[in-house]
Design a protein around this motif. Structure first.
Motif, PDB file in Angstrom:
ATOM      1  N   THR A  93      50.004  32.416-129.946  1.00 21.86           N
ATOM      2  CA  THR A  93      51.075  31.457-130.122  1.00 21.86           C
ATOM      3  C   THR A  93      51.047  30.480-128.961  1.00 21.86           C
ATOM      4  O   THR A  93      51.034  30.893-127.815  1.00 21.86           O
ATOM      5  CB  THR A  93      52.454  32.161-130.141  1.00 21.86           C
ATOM      6  OG1 THR A  93      52.431  33.183-131.124  1.00 21.86           O
ATOM      7  CG2 THR A  93      53.551  31.193-130.449  1.00 21.86           C
ATOM      8  N   VAL A  94      51.009  29.200-129.277  1.00 23.17           N
ATOM      9  CA  VAL A  94      51.058  28.186-128.234  1.00 23.17           C
ATOM     10  C   VAL A  94      52.483  27.689-128.135  1.00 23.17           C
ATOM     11  O   VAL A  94      53.085  27.293-129.125  1.00 23.17           O
ATOM     12  CB  VAL A  94      50.106  27.010-128.552  1.00 23.17           C
ATOM     13  CG1 VAL A  94      50.241  25.925-127.511  1.00 23.17           C
ATOM     14  CG2 VAL A  94      48.681  27.509-128.627  1.00 23.17           C
ATOM     15  N   PHE A 138      51.099  36.792-128.348  1.00 21.41           N
ATOM     16  CA  PHE A 138      50.472  36.470-127.065  1.00 21.41           C
ATOM     17  C   PHE A 138      50.866  35.037-126.780  1.00 21.41           C
ATOM     18  O   PHE A 138      50.344  34.095-127.371  1.00 21.41           O
ATOM     19  CB  PHE A 138      48.954  36.635-127.181  1.00 21.41           C
ATOM     20  CG  PHE A 138      48.217  36.501-125.883  1.00 21.41           C
ATOM     21  CD1 PHE A 138      48.474  37.352-124.823  1.00 21.41           C
ATOM     22  CD2 PHE A 138      47.239  35.538-125.727  1.00 21.41           C
ATOM     23  CE1 PHE A 138      47.775  37.243-123.633  1.00 21.41           C
ATOM     24  CE2 PHE A 138      46.536  35.409-124.548  1.00 21.41           C
ATOM     25  CZ  PHE A 138      46.803  36.269-123.500  1.00 21.41           C
ATOM     26  N   VAL A 139      51.830  34.847-125.902  1.00 22.14           N
ATOM     27  CA  VAL A 139      52.487  33.554-125.737  1.00 22.14           C
ATOM     28  C   VAL A 139      52.208  32.991-124.347  1.00 22.14           C
ATOM     29  O   VAL A 139      52.226  33.710-123.356  1.00 22.14           O
ATOM     30  CB  VAL A 139      54.017  33.707-125.947  1.00 22.14           C
ATOM     31  CG1 VAL A 139      54.725  32.372-125.830  1.00 22.14           C
ATOM     32  CG2 VAL A 139      54.303  34.351-127.294  1.00 22.14           C
ATOM     33  N   PHE A 189      44.805  28.222-120.059  1.00 18.22           N
ATOM     34  CA  PHE A 189      43.757  28.677-120.966  1.00 18.22           C
ATOM     35  C   PHE A 189      43.850  30.191-120.988  1.00 18.22           C
ATOM     36  O   PHE A 189      43.516  30.849-119.995  1.00 18.22           O
ATOM     37  CB  PHE A 189      42.380  28.221-120.462  1.00 18.22           C
ATOM     38  CG  PHE A 189      41.264  28.572-121.400  1.00 18.22           C
ATOM     39  CD1 PHE A 189      40.929  27.725-122.445  1.00 18.22           C
ATOM     40  CD2 PHE A 189      40.545  29.744-121.232  1.00 18.22           C
ATOM     41  CE1 PHE A 189      39.890  28.037-123.309  1.00 18.22           C
ATOM     42  CE2 PHE A 189      39.509  30.067-122.086  1.00 18.22           C
ATOM     43  CZ  PHE A 189      39.180  29.216-123.131  1.00 18.22           C
ATOM     44  N   LEU A 190      44.351  30.749-122.071  1.00 18.87           N
ATOM     45  CA  LEU A 190      44.647  32.179-122.133  1.00 18.87           C
ATOM     46  C   LEU A 190      43.809  32.857-123.197  1.00 18.87           C
ATOM     47  O   LEU A 190      43.651  32.341-124.304  1.00 18.87           O
ATOM     48  CB  LEU A 190      46.132  32.388-122.446  1.00 18.87           C
ATOM     49  CG  LEU A 190      47.120  31.654-121.537  1.00 18.87           C
ATOM     50  CD1 LEU A 190      48.534  31.819-122.056  1.00 18.87           C
ATOM     51  CD2 LEU A 190      47.007  32.179-120.123  1.00 18.87           C
ATOM     52  N   THR A 216      48.128  23.730-123.566  1.00 20.03           N
ATOM     53  CA  THR A 216      47.745  25.127-123.438  1.00 20.03           C
ATOM     54  C   THR A 216      46.903  25.564-124.632  1.00 20.03           C
ATOM     55  O   THR A 216      47.204  25.236-125.776  1.00 20.03           O
ATOM     56  CB  THR A 216      48.995  26.022-123.326  1.00 20.03           C
ATOM     57  OG1 THR A 216      49.660  25.704-122.104  1.00 20.03           O
ATOM     58  CG2 THR A 216      48.637  27.489-123.316  1.00 20.03           C
ATOM     59  N   PHE A 217      45.823  26.308-124.362  1.00 25.81           N
ATOM     60  CA  PHE A 217      44.975  26.895-125.392  1.00 25.81           C
ATOM     61  C   PHE A 217      45.158  28.400-125.345  1.00 25.81           C
ATOM     62  O   PHE A 217      45.016  29.017-124.293  1.00 25.81           O
ATOM     63  CB  PHE A 217      43.508  26.546-125.129  1.00 25.81           C
ATOM     64  CG  PHE A 217      42.563  27.203-126.099  1.00 25.81           C
ATOM     65  CD1 PHE A 217      42.318  26.618-127.334  1.00 25.81           C
ATOM     66  CD2 PHE A 217      41.934  28.394-125.774  1.00 25.81           C
ATOM     67  CE1 PHE A 217      41.444  27.224-128.229  1.00 25.81           C
ATOM     68  CE2 PHE A 217      41.067  28.995-126.659  1.00 25.81           C
ATOM     69  CZ  PHE A 217      40.828  28.413-127.895  1.00 25.81           C
TER      70      PHE A 217
END
Length: 105
Positions: free
Chosen positions: A3-4, A20-21, A28-29, A9-10
């Motif tokens: 989830t962005v 996963f936020v 960059f996650l 943000t990627f």
């Protein structure tokens, strides 16, 4: 499920039944329970990140190995301290060119 929530943000997430936020802009996650690999398709099973090839860290003093005390060896030097300073353990001199520096004892 990725989830962005923030601009720039990627987020890439594997198939787990949990969000996963991002926690801020310009991140960059990656969440990959099977591992993340760069320049190889075989990530190590016990590592969060596997890199095949050289890794360059350009900013001095920016590489961290956590907050635990660690023993480090300088393979280019000729003296080593045993044990780490401040541990309270007795120092031992090692014969030959390796010796415990006075500051460590």
């Amino acid at each position: 499920m990725g989830t962005v929530g923030d601009r720039g943000t990627f987020v890439w997430a594997d198939y787990q039944d949990a969000d996963f936020v991002s926690t801020g802009p310009n991140q960059f996650l990656i969440r990959a329970q099977g591992g993340v690999a760069i320049n190889t398709n075989t990530p190590e099973e016990t590592a969060a990140l596997t890199v095949a090839g050289n890794v360059v860290v350009q900013s001095p003093n920016s590489l961290s190995f956590g907050s635990s005390t660690r023993q480090m060896l300088n393979l280019w030097g000729n003296t080593y301290g045993l044990p780490s300073p401040g541990s309270g353990a007795a120092c031992t001199a090692i014969p030959g060119s390796i010796r415990a520096p006075a500051a460590a004892c």
